[in-house]
Scaffold this motif. Structure first.
Motif, mmCIF file in Angstrom:
data_model
loop_
_atom_site.group_PDB
_atom_site.id
_atom_site.type_symbol
_atom_site.label_atom_id
_atom_site.label_comp_id
_atom_site.label_asym_id
_atom_site.label_seq_id
_atom_site.Cartn_x
_atom_site.Cartn_y
_atom_site.Cartn_z
ATOM 1 N N LEU A 4 -3.605 4.669 -2.638
ATOM 2 C CA LEU A 4 -4.759 5.354 -2.089
ATOM 3 C C LEU A 4 -4.513 6.861 -2.143
ATOM 4 O O LEU A 4 -3.539 7.351 -1.577
ATOM 5 N N ILE B 109 0.836 -1.196 0.000
ATOM 6 C CA ILE B 109 0.000 0.000 0.000
ATOM 7 C C ILE B 109 0.874 1.250 0.000
ATOM 8 O O ILE B 109 1.787 1.381 0.816
ATOM 9 N N PHE C 180 -13.931 5.166 3.319
ATOM 10 C CA PHE C 180 -12.529 5.295 2.927
ATOM 11 C C PHE C 180 -11.676 5.718 4.115
ATOM 12 O O PHE C 180 -10.618 5.126 4.382
ATOM 13 N N VAL D 208 0.084 5.371 0.165
ATOM 14 C CA VAL D 208 -0.901 6.441 0.308
ATOM 15 C C VAL D 208 -0.242 7.723 -0.177
ATOM 16 O O VAL D 208 0.913 8.009 0.171
ATOM 17 N N ALA E 271 -11.736 0.617 -2.172
ATOM 18 C CA ALA E 271 -10.481 0.543 -1.423
ATOM 19 C C ALA E 271 -10.372 -0.747 -0.611
ATOM 20 O O ALA E 271 -9.319 -1.404 -0.608
ATOM 21 N N ILE F 239 -1.716 -1.376 -4.173
ATOM 22 C CA ILE F 239 -2.704 -0.308 -4.297
ATOM 23 C C ILE F 239 -2.120 1.054 -3.931
ATOM 24 O O ILE F 239 -1.210 1.167 -3.112
ATOM 25 N N CYS G 180 -7.129 4.023 -5.937
ATOM 26 C CA CYS G 180 -8.427 4.353 -5.376
ATOM 27 C C CYS G 180 -8.381 5.748 -4.768
ATOM 28 O O CYS G 180 -7.571 6.016 -3.871
ATOM 29 N N ARG G 181 -9.219 6.631 -5.272
ATOM 30 C CA ARG G 181 -9.337 7.982 -4.732
ATOM 31 C C ARG G 181 -10.337 7.968 -3.591
ATOM 32 O O ARG G 181 -11.202 7.089 -3.543
ATOM 33 N N TYR G 182 -10.238 8.949 -2.700
ATOM 34 C CA TYR G 182 -11.045 8.914 -1.469
ATOM 35 C C TYR G 182 -12.545 8.840 -1.732
ATOM 36 O O TYR G 182 -13.312 8.339 -0.902
ATOM 37 N N ASP H 178 -9.650 -3.689 -2.719
ATOM 38 C CA ASP H 178 -8.259 -3.643 -3.169
ATOM 39 C C ASP H 178 -7.310 -4.134 -2.077
ATOM 40 O O ASP H 178 -6.360 -4.870 -2.337
#
Length: 285
Positions: free
Chosen positions: A160, A115, A189, A117, A148, A158, A141-143, A151
């Motif tokens: 984020l 992950i 999220f 971010v 999410a 991923i 993945c957008r907020y 994923d």
């Protein structure tokens, strides 16, 4: 000075129990397609955005930026500028230059975290991840998207995007009020982000302690749960001792310092970290 990576961080990354958090500094080494422009840091972004405002509002914003009160300056930019003009500004700053990835992006990808971010609006890192060896393994993945958790539970790597993306400039998050609204409207999220931050070690790269993205992310996430294992932030040296102590006490984040302005040190240190992580994976597989 060179970053001294804690010995305990290596297995955390190698065994993918570490989440890498990318701030604006991670893209600072990127260059536009014409080789003339780099993505702005928070100070420059807000100074440029102040041109969307009236003369009086601009004066206030510039004074706030000069005093590193970025969140207050952002609040004025968001609330006093025309929404369409602001969206166009975001596109002009982050899309039109067609930025190439940086060496930091290369090293972060090589760490192969499960992950990542990012609070960055730009899509430089995810575009790079979808080339070469990362082409089949990454999902973004957008907020404001709902996949999410799926994923996280999948075998995919991923990315984020906690503050939105240039793909939808009107949903990018700059001010505190926007962030709180995003939390209210997209609870799933941010609850997931809370859980991930509690259960994993965090490594912040390109996030200054005074940056809005750093502060908003920590403000929204309860990472104060007592633990003998700290989180880490790669920052320029010279951070005042009280700020370092407060960051460690409140958020359990330990600063890993490098010489101010010497960003190549970060790249070299990440190469060293990659070697250590690769060796660990080879010997413990």
């Amino acid at each position: 000075m060179s970053i001294n990576w804690p010995q305990s961080l290596v297995p955390e990354i190698a065994e993918r129990r570490c989440i890498i958090v990318l701030g604006s500094g991670a893209s600072a080494g990127s260059l536009s397609s014409d080789g003339k422009t780099r993505p702005p840091n928070w100070s420059k972004l807000l100074i440029d955005a102040a041109n969307l405002l009236s003369a009086d509002d601009k004066k206030v914003v510039l004074a706030l930026v000069a005093n590193e009160k970025y969140l207050d300056a952002a609040e004025i930019v968001v609330n006093r500028s025309n929404e369409a003009d602001y969206a166009e500004f975001v596109r002009d700053v982050f899309v039109e230059p067609r930025f190439e990835h940086s060496e930091i992006h290369e090293q972060v990808l090589a760490l192969d975290a499960k992950i990542v971010v990012t609070t960055n609006y730009d899509d430089i890192y995810e575009t790079y991840c979808k080339t070469g060896k990362g082409s089949q393994g990454y999902n973004v993945c957008r907020y404001y998207e709902s996949h999410a958790l799926n994923d996280v539970r999948s075998k995919m790597r991923i990315i984020l995007k906690a503050h939105g993306c240039v793909s939808d400039p009107q949903r990018t998050v700059l001010a505190r009020t926007q962030y709180h609204r995003a939390q209210r409207e997209h609870t799933q999220f941010f609850n997931l982000l809370d859980s991930l931050f509690l259960a994993n070690t965090l490594l912040f790269i390109g996030c200054g302690l005074a940056d809005p993205d750093f502060n908003l992310l920590l403000e929204s996430t309860n990472i104060k749960c007592p633990s003998a294992h700290p989180h880490y932030a790669v920052v320029e040296n010279g951070v005042p001792l009280p700020l370092r102590q407060a960051t460690r006490t409140v958020y359990n984040v330990e600063c890993l310092e490098y010489e101010a302005g010497q960003h190549q040190e970060v790249v070299d240190a990440l190469k060293e970290l990659n070697n250590k992580v690769s060796n660990w994976r080879r010997t413990h597989s």
